[in-house]
Write a protein that holds these residues in place. Sequence first.
Motif, PDB file in Angstrom:
ATOM      1  N   PRO A  14       0.829  -1.209   0.000  1.00  0.00           N
ATOM      2  CA  PRO A  14       0.000   0.000   0.000  1.00  0.00           C
ATOM      3  C   PRO A  14       0.862   1.258   0.000  1.00  0.00           C
ATOM      4  CG  PRO A  14      -0.569  -1.440   1.840  1.00  0.00           C
ATOM      5  CD  PRO A  14       0.623  -2.032   1.164  1.00  0.00           C
ATOM      6  N   ASN A  15       0.394   2.276  -0.722  1.00  0.00           N
ATOM      7  CA  ASN A  15       1.142   3.522  -0.679  1.00  0.00           C
ATOM      8  C   ASN A  15       0.887   4.198   0.664  1.00  0.00           C
ATOM      9  OD1 ASN A  15      -0.925   5.655  -0.861  1.00  0.00           O
ATOM     10  ND2 ASN A  15      -1.312   4.829  -2.903  1.00  0.00           N
ATOM     11  N   THR A  16       1.760   5.075   1.069  1.00  0.00           N
ATOM     12  CA  THR A  16       1.726   5.644   2.426  1.00  0.00           C
ATOM     13  C   THR A  16       0.578   6.609   2.664  1.00  0.00           C
ATOM     14  OG1 THR A  16       3.265   7.366   1.755  1.00  0.00           O
ATOM     15  CG2 THR A  16       4.208   5.386   2.761  1.00  0.00           C
ATOM     16  N   SER A  17      -0.075   7.065   1.605  1.00  0.00           N
ATOM     17  CA  SER A  17      -1.181   8.004   1.801  1.00  0.00           C
ATOM     18  C   SER A  17      -2.545   7.335   1.664  1.00  0.00           C
ATOM     19  CB  SER A  17      -1.070   9.162   0.800  1.00  0.00           C
ATOM     20  OG  SER A  17      -1.228   8.667  -0.514  1.00  0.00           O
ATOM     21  N   SER A  18      -2.581   6.012   1.749  1.00  0.00           N
ATOM     22  CA  SER A  18      -3.850   5.309   1.611  1.00  0.00           C
ATOM     23  C   SER A  18      -4.064   4.346   2.777  1.00  0.00           C
ATOM     24  CB  SER A  18      -3.894   4.546   0.288  1.00  0.00           C
ATOM     25  OG  SER A  18      -2.922   3.528   0.276  1.00  0.00           O
ATOM     26  N   ILE A  61      -9.247   4.220   0.931  1.00  0.00           N
ATOM     27  CA  ILE A  61      -9.363   5.679   0.980  1.00  0.00           C
ATOM     28  C   ILE A  61      -8.000   6.345   0.862  1.00  0.00           C
ATOM     29  CG2 ILE A  61     -11.470   5.636   2.377  1.00  0.00           C
ATOM     30  CD1 ILE A  61      -9.659   6.531   4.765  1.00  0.00           C
ATOM     31  N   ASP A  62      -8.037   7.563   0.356  1.00  0.00           N
ATOM     32  CA  ASP A  62      -6.878   8.445   0.391  1.00  0.00           C
ATOM     33  C   ASP A  62      -6.941   9.141   1.749  1.00  0.00           C
ATOM     34  OD1 ASP A  62      -5.571  11.132   0.231  1.00  0.00           O
ATOM     35  OD2 ASP A  62      -5.049  10.420  -1.779  1.00  0.00           O
ATOM     36  N   ILE A  63      -5.921   8.958   2.576  1.00  0.00           N
ATOM     37  CA  ILE A  63      -5.938   9.467   3.950  1.00  0.00           C
ATOM     38  C   ILE A  63      -6.012  10.985   3.985  1.00  0.00           C
ATOM     39  CG2 ILE A  63      -4.601   9.646   6.087  1.00  0.00           C
ATOM     40  CD1 ILE A  63      -3.487   6.825   5.410  1.00  0.00           C
ATOM     41  N   ASP A  64      -5.273  11.655   3.112  1.00  0.00           N
ATOM     42  CA  ASP A  64      -5.237  13.118   3.132  1.00  0.00           C
ATOM     43  C   ASP A  64      -6.510  13.738   2.566  1.00  0.00           C
ATOM     44  OD1 ASP A  64      -2.629  13.057   4.199  1.00  0.00           O
ATOM     45  OD2 ASP A  64      -1.784  12.836   2.180  1.00  0.00           O
ATOM     46  N   LYS A  65      -6.988  13.220   1.443  1.00  0.00           N
ATOM     47  CA  LYS A  65      -8.166  13.797   0.779  1.00  0.00           C
ATOM     48  C   LYS A  65      -9.485  13.288   1.346  1.00  0.00           C
ATOM     49  CE  LYS A  65      -5.683  14.343  -3.561  1.00  0.00           C
ATOM     50  NZ  LYS A  65      -5.567  13.849  -4.941  1.00  0.00           N
ATOM     51  N   ARG A  66      -9.432  12.173   2.079  1.00  0.00           N
ATOM     52  CA  ARG A  66     -10.629  11.559   2.658  1.00  0.00           C
ATOM     53  C   ARG A  66     -11.664  11.190   1.594  1.00  0.00           C
ATOM     54  NH1 ARG A  66      -7.945  10.844   6.995  1.00  0.00           N
ATOM     55  NH2 ARG A  66      -8.558  11.819   8.937  1.00  0.00           N
ATOM     56  N   ILE A  67     -11.166  10.571   0.511  1.00  0.00           N
ATOM     57  CA  ILE A  67     -12.041  10.118  -0.558  1.00  0.00           C
ATOM     58  C   ILE A  67     -11.745   8.656  -0.870  1.00  0.00           C
ATOM     59  CG2 ILE A  67     -12.324  12.395  -1.613  1.00  0.00           C
ATOM     60  CD1 ILE A  67     -10.220  11.517  -3.716  1.00  0.00           C
ATOM     61  N   LEU A  68     -12.743   7.999  -1.479  1.00  0.00           N
ATOM     62  CA  LEU A  68     -12.534   6.629  -1.931  1.00  0.00           C
ATOM     63  C   LEU A  68     -11.535   6.600  -3.069  1.00  0.00           C
ATOM     64  CD1 LEU A  68     -16.120   5.111  -2.103  1.00  0.00           C
ATOM     65  CD2 LEU A  68     -14.281   4.403  -0.581  1.00  0.00           C
ATOM     66  N   ILE A  69     -10.722   5.560  -3.067  1.00  0.00           N
ATOM     67  CA  ILE A  69      -9.793   5.333  -4.170  1.00  0.00           C
ATOM     68  C   ILE A  69      -9.920   3.875  -4.600  1.00  0.00           C
ATOM     69  CG2 ILE A  69      -8.161   7.151  -3.502  1.00  0.00           C
ATOM     70  CD1 ILE A  69      -6.398   4.967  -2.235  1.00  0.00           C
ATOM     71  N   SER A  70      -9.434   3.576  -5.774  1.00  0.00           N
ATOM     72  CA  SER A  70      -9.494   2.194  -6.268  1.00  0.00           C
ATOM     73  C   SER A  70      -8.419   1.351  -5.587  1.00  0.00           C
ATOM     74  CB  SER A  70      -9.296   2.163  -7.781  1.00  0.00           C
ATOM     75  OG  SER A  70      -7.944   2.459  -8.094  1.00  0.00           O
ATOM     76  N   ILE A  71      -8.596   0.057  -5.659  1.00  0.00           N
ATOM     77  CA  ILE A  71      -7.581  -0.835  -5.107  1.00  0.00           C
ATOM     78  C   ILE A  71      -6.253  -0.656  -5.843  1.00  0.00           C
ATOM     79  CG2 ILE A  71      -8.197  -2.823  -6.526  1.00  0.00           C
ATOM     80  CD1 ILE A  71      -7.611  -4.559  -4.019  1.00  0.00           C
ATOM     81  N   ASN A  72      -6.326  -0.314  -7.124  1.00  0.00           N
ATOM     82  CA  ASN A  72      -5.103  -0.075  -7.881  1.00  0.00           C
ATOM     83  C   ASN A  72      -4.361   1.135  -7.324  1.00  0.00           C
ATOM     84  OD1 ASN A  72      -5.583  -2.255  -9.551  1.00  0.00           O
ATOM     85  ND2 ASN A  72      -6.751  -1.030 -10.995  1.00  0.00           N
ATOM     86  N   ASP A  73      -5.094   2.202  -6.968  1.00  0.00           N
ATOM     87  CA  ASP A  73      -4.455   3.383  -6.358  1.00  0.00           C
ATOM     88  C   ASP A  73      -3.938   3.058  -4.964  1.00  0.00           C
ATOM     89  OD1 ASP A  73      -4.925   4.949  -8.577  1.00  0.00           O
ATOM     90  OD2 ASP A  73      -6.831   5.718  -7.810  1.00  0.00           O
ATOM     91  N   TYR A  74      -4.650   2.200  -4.261  1.00  0.00           N
ATOM     92  CA  TYR A  74      -4.235   1.802  -2.912  1.00  0.00           C
ATOM     93  C   TYR A  74      -2.871   1.114  -2.927  1.00  0.00           C
ATOM     94  CZ  TYR A  74      -4.223  -1.073   1.366  1.00  0.00           C
ATOM     95  OH  TYR A  74      -3.886  -1.685   2.544  1.00  0.00           O
ATOM     96  N   THR A  75      -2.608   0.357  -3.964  1.00  0.00           N
ATOM     97  CA  THR A  75      -1.370  -0.433  -4.007  1.00  0.00           C
ATOM     98  C   THR A  75      -0.253   0.204  -4.805  1.00  0.00           C
ATOM     99  OG1 THR A  75      -2.197  -1.683  -5.904  1.00  0.00           O
ATOM    100  CG2 THR A  75      -2.637  -2.593  -3.722  1.00  0.00           C
TER     101      THR A  75
END
Length: 139
Positions: free
Chosen positions: A48-52, A124-138
């Motif tokens: 996972p990326n650090t902002s998710s 979720i994107d921790i900073d923006k507080r929005i849903l993100i895809s699993i692809n963005d999560y990883t």
Amino acid sequence: MDINVCNCSEISIRPGDLDVVGHVNNARVLELLEYGRMKWLNSQSWKPNTSSAAVVTRIEIDYIKEIGFGKPFINTLFNNNKNIDFTQQDERECCYSITLNQSIKSQPDSEDIYVNAIIKISFIDIDKRILISINDYTQ
């Protein structure tokens, strides 16, 4: 994206996990299921990326039988009933959540089930507080 479909973890029930009636309290059961989910997530090849974050957005739980002192097992199974294609790059087709089936049993392959649960996990994107895809999560 590869998915480790199933993970089974043995857990130890400690004396402090039991309530005055001598069984595991329902709130503690939720913590045990969380442990199983974390083991499942950590068994994945994803980084996972650090902002998710992966967050629980729905829990459906059936308490079937009392859990007493001992060493039951938590089974966590990825449920791909939507036939999700994780390689999909089209944003309209991306996956924003996954479903896990979890159970607590006396033995890994036993039919002696204490708890069954269906868990929906969203990303979720921790900073923006929005849903993100699993692809963005990883990423």
